[in-house]
Design a protein around this motif. Structure first.
Motif, PDB file in Angstrom:
ATOM      1  N   ASP A 180       1.065  -1.099   0.087  1.00 48.94           N
ATOM      2  CA  ASP A 180      -0.064   0.077  -0.031  1.00 48.94           C
ATOM      3  C   ASP A 180       0.915   1.249  -0.038  1.00 48.94           C
ATOM      4  OD1 ASP A 180      -1.854   2.079   0.385  1.00 48.94           O
ATOM      5  OD2 ASP A 180      -2.710   0.993   2.022  1.00 48.94           O
ATOM      6  N   PRO A 181       0.823   2.051  -0.799  1.00 52.91           N
ATOM      7  CA  PRO A 181       1.992   3.127  -1.282  1.00 52.91           C
ATOM      8  C   PRO A 181       1.717   4.267  -0.044  1.00 52.91           C
ATOM      9  CG  PRO A 181       1.157   2.688  -3.361  1.00 52.91           C
ATOM     10  CD  PRO A 181       0.266   1.850  -2.234  1.00 52.91           C
ATOM     11  N   ARG A 182       0.434   4.276   0.592  1.00 63.08           N
ATOM     12  CA  ARG A 182       0.070   5.144   1.621  1.00 63.08           C
ATOM     13  C   ARG A 182       0.770   4.822   2.924  1.00 63.08           C
ATOM     14  NH1 ARG A 182      -6.204   4.487   1.690  1.00 63.08           N
ATOM     15  NH2 ARG A 182      -5.287   2.207   1.689  1.00 63.08           N
ATOM     16  N   THR A 183       1.579   3.690   3.033  1.00 59.71           N
ATOM     17  CA  THR A 183       2.222   3.193   4.248  1.00 59.71           C
ATOM     18  C   THR A 183       3.627   3.339   4.173  1.00 59.71           C
ATOM     19  OG1 THR A 183       2.474   0.936   3.457  1.00 59.71           O
ATOM     20  CG2 THR A 183       0.694   1.517   4.782  1.00 59.71           C
ATOM     21  N   LEU A 184       4.189   4.105   2.809  1.00 64.51           N
ATOM     22  CA  LEU A 184       5.649   4.455   2.531  1.00 64.51           C
ATOM     23  C   LEU A 184       6.077   5.113   3.502  1.00 64.51           C
ATOM     24  CD1 LEU A 184       7.847   4.389   0.300  1.00 64.51           C
ATOM     25  CD2 LEU A 184       7.123   6.843  -0.203  1.00 64.51           C
ATOM     26  N   VAL A 185       7.588   4.593   4.141  1.00 63.05           N
ATOM     27  CA  VAL A 185       8.459   5.119   5.040  1.00 63.05           C
ATOM     28  C   VAL A 185       9.691   4.953   4.586  1.00 63.05           C
ATOM     29  CG1 VAL A 185       9.241   4.912   7.352  1.00 63.05           C
ATOM     30  CG2 VAL A 185       6.874   4.478   7.135  1.00 63.05           C
ATOM     31  N   SER A 186      10.263   6.055   4.074  1.00 67.76           N
ATOM     32  CA  SER A 186      11.410   5.775   3.316  1.00 67.76           C
ATOM     33  C   SER A 186      12.761   6.456   4.403  1.00 67.76           C
ATOM     34  CB  SER A 186      11.669   6.792   1.968  1.00 67.76           C
ATOM     35  OG  SER A 186      12.911   6.620   1.540  1.00 67.76           O
ATOM     36  N   ASN A 187      13.917   5.757   4.152  1.00 65.24           N
ATOM     37  CA  ASN A 187      15.051   6.428   4.808  1.00 65.24           C
ATOM     38  C   ASN A 187      15.424   7.846   4.305  1.00 65.24           C
ATOM     39  OD1 ASN A 187      16.057   5.481   2.380  1.00 65.24           O
ATOM     40  ND2 ASN A 187      17.623   4.591   3.151  1.00 65.24           N
ATOM     41  N   SER A 188      16.324   8.619   4.545  1.00 67.86           N
ATOM     42  CA  SER A 188      16.451   9.873   4.236  1.00 67.86           C
ATOM     43  C   SER A 188      18.051  10.219   3.895  1.00 67.86           C
ATOM     44  CB  SER A 188      16.143  10.948   5.253  1.00 67.86           C
ATOM     45  OG  SER A 188      16.647  10.952   6.591  1.00 67.86           O
ATOM     46  N   PHE A 189      18.225  11.320   3.125  1.00 68.93           N
ATOM     47  CA  PHE A 189      19.756  11.506   3.012  1.00 68.93           C
ATOM     48  C   PHE A 189      19.923  13.144   3.260  1.00 68.93           C
ATOM     49  CE2 PHE A 189      17.507  12.388  -0.882  1.00 68.93           C
ATOM     50  CZ  PHE A 189      18.241  13.530  -1.336  1.00 68.93           C
ATOM     51  N   GLU A 190      21.153  13.648   3.581  1.00 71.75           N
ATOM     52  CA  GLU A 190      21.174  15.006   3.794  1.00 71.75           C
ATOM     53  C   GLU A 190      22.126  15.554   2.718  1.00 71.75           C
ATOM     54  OE1 GLU A 190      24.099  16.885   7.014  1.00 71.75           O
ATOM     55  OE2 GLU A 190      22.228  16.478   8.022  1.00 71.75           O
TER      56      GLU A 190
END
Length: 153
Positions: free
Chosen positions: A95-105
């Motif tokens: 479910d794309p609504r549950t997307l949780v991605s890592n991040s970058f700076e």
């Protein structure tokens, strides 16, 4: 030696046929870009890491869900800058609504001295095969054909 990434092309049978889960890169460069801007969840393989394990790890880092099931090898593909992509297919759902991605700076705006954090992936979406082909980065477009061959076996 070229950098090698591993990734998973998640697919499902939808109402209109075969659908592919693609992710849109986060960060200011990709804002507003759609055609030839999407990708499969993928990332660099760590030294000595198994390709399948790397593909699962990268999928989890980019979408926030650990994929389960048997991976079907799709082959190795050339990316820009001499990079290589080892891709696997996996039938499943997300479910794309549950997307949780890592991040970058990164420094943003350029030369400002300010650092900002952005999600590695800002959204995910299901696309039919033809729509997916137009949205995938050009070097990844052959993945759609490789999937067709793999599921027709």
């Amino acid at each position: 030696m070229p950098k090698i990434s591993a990734g998973i092309l998640l697919h499902r049978l939808g109402v209109a046929g075969r659908e592919l889960l693609l992710v849109h890169p986060g960060g200011p460069f990709w804002t507003g870009k759609d055609l030839a801007a999407w990708s499969i969840p993928k990332g660099l393989i760590e030294p000595g890491e198994d390709y399948e394990a790397a593909a699962r790890r990268e999928f989890a880092e980019e979408v926030g869900a650990m994929p389960t099931g048997d991976l079907v090898p799709l082959g190795e593909f050339s990316l820009s800058g001499g990079k290589r992509l080892v891709a696997f297919a996996l039938e499943g759902d997300f479910d794309p609504r549950t997307l949780v991605s890592n991040s970058f700076e990164m420094e943003w705006p350029p030369h400002s001295g300010r650092r900002q954090t952005f999600p590695e992936v800002d959204r995910a979406e299901w696309f039919g095969l033809d729509a997916a082909r137009t949205r995938l980065h050009l070097p990844q477009q052959p993945l759609a054909d490789a999937l067709r061959v793999a599921i027709d076996r």
